[in-house]
Design an enzyme around this catalytic site. Structure first.
Site, PDB file in Angstrom:
ATOM      1  N   CYS A 161       0.791  -1.184  -0.060  1.00 50.48           N
ATOM      2  CA  CYS A 161      -0.034  -0.336  -0.052  1.00 50.48           C
ATOM      3  C   CYS A 161       0.628   0.852   0.305  1.00 50.48           C
ATOM      4  CB  CYS A 161      -0.905  -0.242   1.703  1.00 50.48           C
ATOM      5  SG  CYS A 161      -1.972   1.484   1.650  1.00 50.48           S
ATOM      6  N   CYS A 176     -28.934  15.768  -9.592  1.00 50.40           N
ATOM      7  CA  CYS A 176     -29.269  14.658  -8.928  1.00 50.40           C
ATOM      8  C   CYS A 176     -28.453  14.084  -9.551  1.00 50.40           C
ATOM      9  CB  CYS A 176     -30.551  14.435  -8.861  1.00 50.40           C
ATOM     10  SG  CYS A 176     -30.492  12.971  -8.692  1.00 50.40           S
TER      11      CYS A 176
HETATM   12  N1  MHO Z   1     -35.793  14.445  -6.645  1.00 49.81           N
HETATM   13  C1  MHO Z   1     -35.492  13.379  -6.218  1.00 49.81           C
HETATM   14  C2  MHO Z   1     -33.362  13.407  -5.663  1.00 49.81           C
HETATM   15  C3  MHO Z   1     -32.684  12.699  -5.457  1.00 49.81           C
HETATM   16  S1  MHO Z   1     -30.849  12.844  -5.409  1.00 49.81           S
HETATM   17  C4  MHO Z   1     -30.490  11.481  -5.600  1.00 49.81           C
HETATM   18  C5  MHO Z   1     -35.818  13.075  -4.540  1.00 49.81           C
HETATM   19  O1  MHO Z   1     -35.587  13.587  -3.860  1.00 49.81           O
HETATM   20  O2  MHO Z   1     -35.617  11.918  -4.179  1.00 49.81           O
HETATM   21  O3  MHO Z   1     -30.710  13.839  -4.713  1.00 49.81           O
END
Ligand code: MHO
Length: 362
Positions: free
Chosen positions: A168, A216
């Site tokens: 490592c 998201c």
């Molecule tokens: N609009 C989505 C966002 C998910 S994300 C992984 C929700 O509210 O579930 O942030």
């Protein structure tokens, strides 16, 4: 003895005990720190563990970057997943960043998942030496360059090869050169022989990684996964201060992290600049700290560059986009240095493939 004097004496004893242990620990752990004659980096110019290259601490300081000096001479450890070779799969030889001696062959490199470059064996020579290390109240085996004595990392018995070794190693202690250049640099007719090479990886000769945030991460990961030349995608959190954040932590908008995607790609199939163009096309880079219905700094638009080349390319594409007039509003995408990337929980990885739920803008 008055009560106050007793307290002062007790505090002094505790301090001296701590200071004594710390000093002993440092001495036992990293001999370059100790002023013992014969150490490679102790200021005396002496030899260490049979090392063939010797320099004083002052000389090492002048020759190395601060990060290399901290790791190789002060026996430090770079943060996991931060080093440039952790997720790097080029074919070639890894040299000691301090003295240039060949240390490892890329055919013995594998992903141990702990965030540092891992190898099943060093080059013959032997290229490295080992030494007991009892710092941090545990017993480990330290790995050093056999040529100059610089600290490289540790070796463990949980490797995948026949002898179970797992070297490592800190990226900061290594310098990579592709096989052809490596042979030329070393002036050798034949390449260095690995002790026990693992089968060649099916990956291309060199892969690169890029990190983006565009709302998201479910949808953005899916879109990057469709791009020819993208080999692998991972979702995670980066750009904040909280260590090992959970999804719930990041959702609070208080960690500073953004939902992000780490893309591993084949630069012979798609270059970084074109990947940045894809990134801009996958979301609306004029929305500040939100993306559609998802609101908060965790949904900000950002490019996390790994080096100056990526920075320049990202800035160039952002400027092109601004100039083209295709977007009515100002682009708010941050272009910032990549920090630690915390892989998100397994259920977020390849979310669309797992759930077949179309959401988050795809
Ligand atoms: N609009 C989505 C966002 C998910 S994300 C992984 C929700 O509210 O579930 O942030």
């Amino acid at each position: 003895m008055a009560a106050r004097t007793k307290i002062v004496v007790m505090a002094l004893c505790i301090f001296l005990g701590w200071a004594g242990w710390t000093g002993l620990e440092a001495l036992l752990h990293c001999s370059p720190k100790a002023k013992t004659a014969g150490s490679a980096a102790d200021g005396t110019g002496g030899q260490d563990m049979g090392a063939k290259v010797t320099k004083t601490k002052k000389e090492w300081k002048a020759a190395l970057t601060p990060e290399q000096y901290d790791v190789m001479i002060q026996c430090g450890t770079e943060p996991p997943f931060s080093g440039k070779y952790n997720d790097f799969w080029g074919k070639g030889t890894y040299f000691c960043a301090a003295c240039g001696a060949p240390l490892f062959d890329s055919n013995t490199k594998y992903d141990h998942g702990t965030g540092w470059p891992s190898f099943t064996s060093p080059l013959t020579g032997p290229a490295v030496d080992t030494k007991d290390d009892i710092s941090h109240f545990t017993h480990r085996i330290e790995v050093r360059c056999a040529t100059c004595g610089a600290h490289l990392g540790h070796v463990f018995d949980d490797g995948p090869g026949p002898d179970g070794k797992h070297y490592c190693i800190n990226s900061a202690a290594l310098r990579f050169a592709p096989f052809d250049a490596a042979r030329r640099d070393a002036g050798a007719a034949t390449p260095p022989t690995p002790q026990a090479a693992t089968p060649a990886s099916p990956r291309p000769a060199a892969v690169e990684t890029a990190v983006f945030a565009a709302g998201c991460f479910w949808g953005v990961e899916y879109k990057f996964g469709q791009v020819p030349g993208v080999l692998e995608t991972q979702v995670g959190y980066t750009g904040g201060l909280t260590k090992n954040p959970s999804y719930e932590d990041v959702c609070t908008d208080a960690t500073g992290h953004a939902e992000a995607i780490r893309v591993t790609f084949d630069p012979t199939k798609i270059n970084y600049e074109d990947l940045v163009r894809k990134f801009f096309s996958f979301h609306d880079p004029t929305q500040l700290n939100r993306q559609g219905p998802d609101v908060g700094t965790q949904y900000r638009s950002a490019i996390f560059y790994r080096d100056a080349v990526q920075k320049t390319a990202a800035e160039k594409v952002r400027a092109e986009m601004e100039k083209s007039g295709a977007l009515r509003k100002r682009i708010v995408t941050d272009i910032v240095p990549a920090g630690e990337f915390y892989k998100a929980e397994e259920y977020h990885q390849q979310y669309y493939e797992k759930n077949k739920i179309k959401s988050c803008g795809f």
